[in-house]
Design a protein around this motif. Structure first.
Motif, PDB file in Angstrom:
ATOM      1  N   LEU A   1     -35.392  33.359   6.105  1.00 25.20           N
ATOM      2  CA  LEU A   1     -35.080  32.106   7.113  1.00 25.20           C
ATOM      3  C   LEU A   1     -35.926  31.172   6.974  1.00 25.20           C
ATOM      4  N   THR A   2     -37.313  31.269   6.917  1.00 25.01           N
ATOM      5  CA  THR A   2     -38.222  30.161   6.864  1.00 25.01           C
ATOM      6  C   THR A   2     -38.181  29.317   5.538  1.00 25.01           C
ATOM      7  N   GLU A   3     -37.767  30.198   4.624  1.00 25.53           N
ATOM      8  CA  GLU A   3     -37.606  29.395   3.410  1.00 25.53           C
ATOM      9  C   GLU A   3     -36.740  28.124   3.270  1.00 25.53           C
ATOM     10  N   PHE A   4     -35.705  28.081   4.246  1.00 26.80           N
ATOM     11  CA  PHE A   4     -34.763  27.070   4.689  1.00 26.80           C
ATOM     12  C   PHE A   4     -35.505  25.872   5.572  1.00 26.80           C
ATOM     13  N   HIS A   5     -36.464  26.265   6.083  1.00 27.55           N
ATOM     14  CA  HIS A   5     -37.236  25.219   7.119  1.00 27.55           C
ATOM     15  C   HIS A   5     -37.113  23.690   6.211  1.00 27.55           C
ATOM     16  N   GLY A   6     -36.669  22.641   7.189  1.00 28.20           N
ATOM     17  CA  GLY A   6     -36.828  21.509   6.693  1.00 28.20           C
ATOM     18  C   GLY A   6     -35.532  20.978   6.043  1.00 28.20           C
ATOM     19  N   ARG A   7     -34.610  22.078   5.593  1.00 30.43           N
ATOM     20  CA  ARG A   7     -33.364  21.507   5.081  1.00 30.43           C
ATOM     21  C   ARG A   7     -32.525  20.468   5.650  1.00 30.43           C
ATOM     22  N   SER A   8     -31.935  19.621   5.173  1.00 28.13           N
ATOM     23  CA  SER A   8     -31.169  18.709   5.934  1.00 28.13           C
ATOM     24  C   SER A   8     -29.679  19.290   6.198  1.00 28.13           C
ATOM     25  N   VAL A   9     -29.207  18.752   7.357  1.00 24.89           N
ATOM     26  CA  VAL A   9     -27.897  19.449   7.828  1.00 24.89           C
ATOM     27  C   VAL A   9     -27.155  18.073   8.388  1.00 24.89           C
ATOM     28  N   PHE A  10     -27.321  16.952   7.511  1.00 32.22           N
ATOM     29  CA  PHE A  10     -26.704  15.882   7.872  1.00 32.22           C
ATOM     30  C   PHE A  10     -25.385  15.604   7.787  1.00 32.22           C
ATOM     31  N   THR A  11     -25.010  15.825   6.769  1.00 33.67           N
ATOM     32  CA  THR A  11     -23.646  15.955   6.148  1.00 33.67           C
ATOM     33  C   THR A  11     -23.021  17.086   6.224  1.00 33.67           C
ATOM     34  N   THR A  12     -21.434  17.252   6.133  1.00 32.47           N
ATOM     35  CA  THR A  12     -20.898  18.153   6.170  1.00 32.47           C
ATOM     36  C   THR A  12     -21.080  19.044   4.717  1.00 32.47           C
TER      37      THR A  12
ATOM     38  N   ASN B   1     -33.413  19.692  14.417  1.00 35.97           N
ATOM     39  CA  ASN B   1     -33.977  18.884  15.507  1.00 35.97           C
ATOM     40  C   ASN B   1     -33.318  17.644  15.352  1.00 35.97           C
ATOM     41  N   ASP B   2     -33.868  16.651  15.823  1.00 36.28           N
ATOM     42  CA  ASP B   2     -33.139  15.299  16.090  1.00 36.28           C
ATOM     43  C   ASP B   2     -33.000  14.351  14.836  1.00 36.28           C
ATOM     44  N   ASP B   3     -33.653  14.963  13.668  1.00 40.22           N
ATOM     45  CA  ASP B   3     -33.565  14.113  12.585  1.00 40.22           C
ATOM     46  C   ASP B   3     -32.584  14.987  11.664  1.00 40.22           C
ATOM     47  N   ASP B   4     -31.845  15.939  12.279  1.00 38.40           N
ATOM     48  CA  ASP B   4     -30.864  16.890  11.460  1.00 38.40           C
ATOM     49  C   ASP B   4     -31.496  17.333  10.137  1.00 38.40           C
ATOM     50  N   LYS B   5     -32.724  18.103  10.588  1.00 39.28           N
ATOM     51  CA  LYS B   5     -33.329  18.994   9.657  1.00 39.28           C
ATOM     52  C   LYS B   5     -33.660  20.318  10.306  1.00 39.28           C
ATOM     53  N   MET B   6     -33.329  21.347   9.498  1.00 43.92           N
ATOM     54  CA  MET B   6     -33.379  22.853  10.025  1.00 43.92           C
ATOM     55  C   MET B   6     -34.657  22.990  10.450  1.00 43.92           C
ATOM     56  N   GLU B   7     -34.874  23.566  11.797  1.00 49.76           N
ATOM     57  CA  GLU B   7     -36.517  23.976  12.235  1.00 49.76           C
ATOM     58  C   GLU B   7     -36.456  25.702  12.026  1.00 49.76           C
ATOM     59  N   LEU B   8     -36.954  26.049  11.112  1.00 49.02           N
ATOM     60  CA  LEU B   8     -37.087  27.307  10.743  1.00 49.02           C
ATOM     61  C   LEU B   8     -38.379  27.697  10.331  1.00 49.02           C
TER      62      LEU B   8
END
Length: 216
Positions: free
Chosen positions: A69-80, A115-122
């Motif tokens: 899971l931590t490998e995906f920390h910071g990934r964008s989830v802004f768009t579909t 988070n509020d910047d649509d980044k994964m917090e992992l």
């Protein structure tokens, strides 16, 4: 004559006393044995399904799951497209790292993990695995067991709190003795055996459910 009457009266008193002593009374020993038998019937102990090596395996799988899971920390989830791509990638990565039950699936992304910047917090700092609190739980209505390992997670963004949310990694043991993660409510969705065991009206036949899941 008076002496004869007195003797007869005394004899009757003695007879009445004897009849009282001979009344049926439940003996303390017999009563105690009945209570003991009832307690034994109520406290039926099922042999543990998860052996020490199974618990150790589940703990290692929990560590591997968290590391993935931590490998995906910071990934964008802004768009579909971001969300769809991330879900597919995470699903493939998790399933290639640890054993997931065949009836389980990877949850779609939810806002509780960004988070509020649509980044994964992992990041690892947001997690705490409570490995020492691993425990086996038996569900009598379904006649199956799970090994549960709690995992704390500090939610980010608008869901942020100083108190972590506790998820529970739920492992099952298949009929061929494979330990698998079936549900955690975080990213892994699947049959919630605890809920099904508590349902008064369940659309599933418990025996059929156990057979379908192929678990002990």
């Amino acid at each position: 004559m008076k002496k004869l009457i007195l003797l007869v009266a005394a004899f009757m008193i003695v007879l009445l006393g004897c009849s009282k002593d001979e009344s049926p009374v439940m003996s303390p020993v017999s009563s105690g044995e009945q209570v003991k038998q009832s307690e034994q019937e109520l406290n039926v102990v099922r042999e543990a399904v998860f052996k020490n090596e199974d618990i150790e395996q589940a703990q290692n799988m929990a560590r591997q799951y968290l590391a993935t899971l931590t490998e995906f920390h910071g990934r964008s989830v802004f768009t579909t497209a971001d969300v769809d791509g991330l879900q597919k990638e995470m699903s493939e990565k998790i399933k290639s790292t640890i054993a997931i039950h065949e009836e389980s699936r990877i949850y779609p992304y939810s806002g509780t993990k960004s988070n509020d910047d649509d980044k994964m917090e992992l990041s690892a700092s947001r997690f705490e695995l409570l490995l020492d609190e691993a425990r086996e739980v038996y569900y009598p209505n379904l006649n199956v067991s799970q090994l549960i390992i709690p995992m704390n997670y500090l939610m980010p963004g608008k869901y942020a709190s100083s108190d972590p949310h506790t998820y529970r990694l739920r492992f099952v043991k298949t009929n061929d003795n494979q330990v698998q993660l079936i549900y955690d409510g975080f990213f892994i969705g699947g049959p919630n055996l605890e809920k099904k065991d508590q349902e008064e009206v369940d659309p599933y036949n418990p025996e059929k459910l156990k057979e379908d899941l192929k678990i002990q």
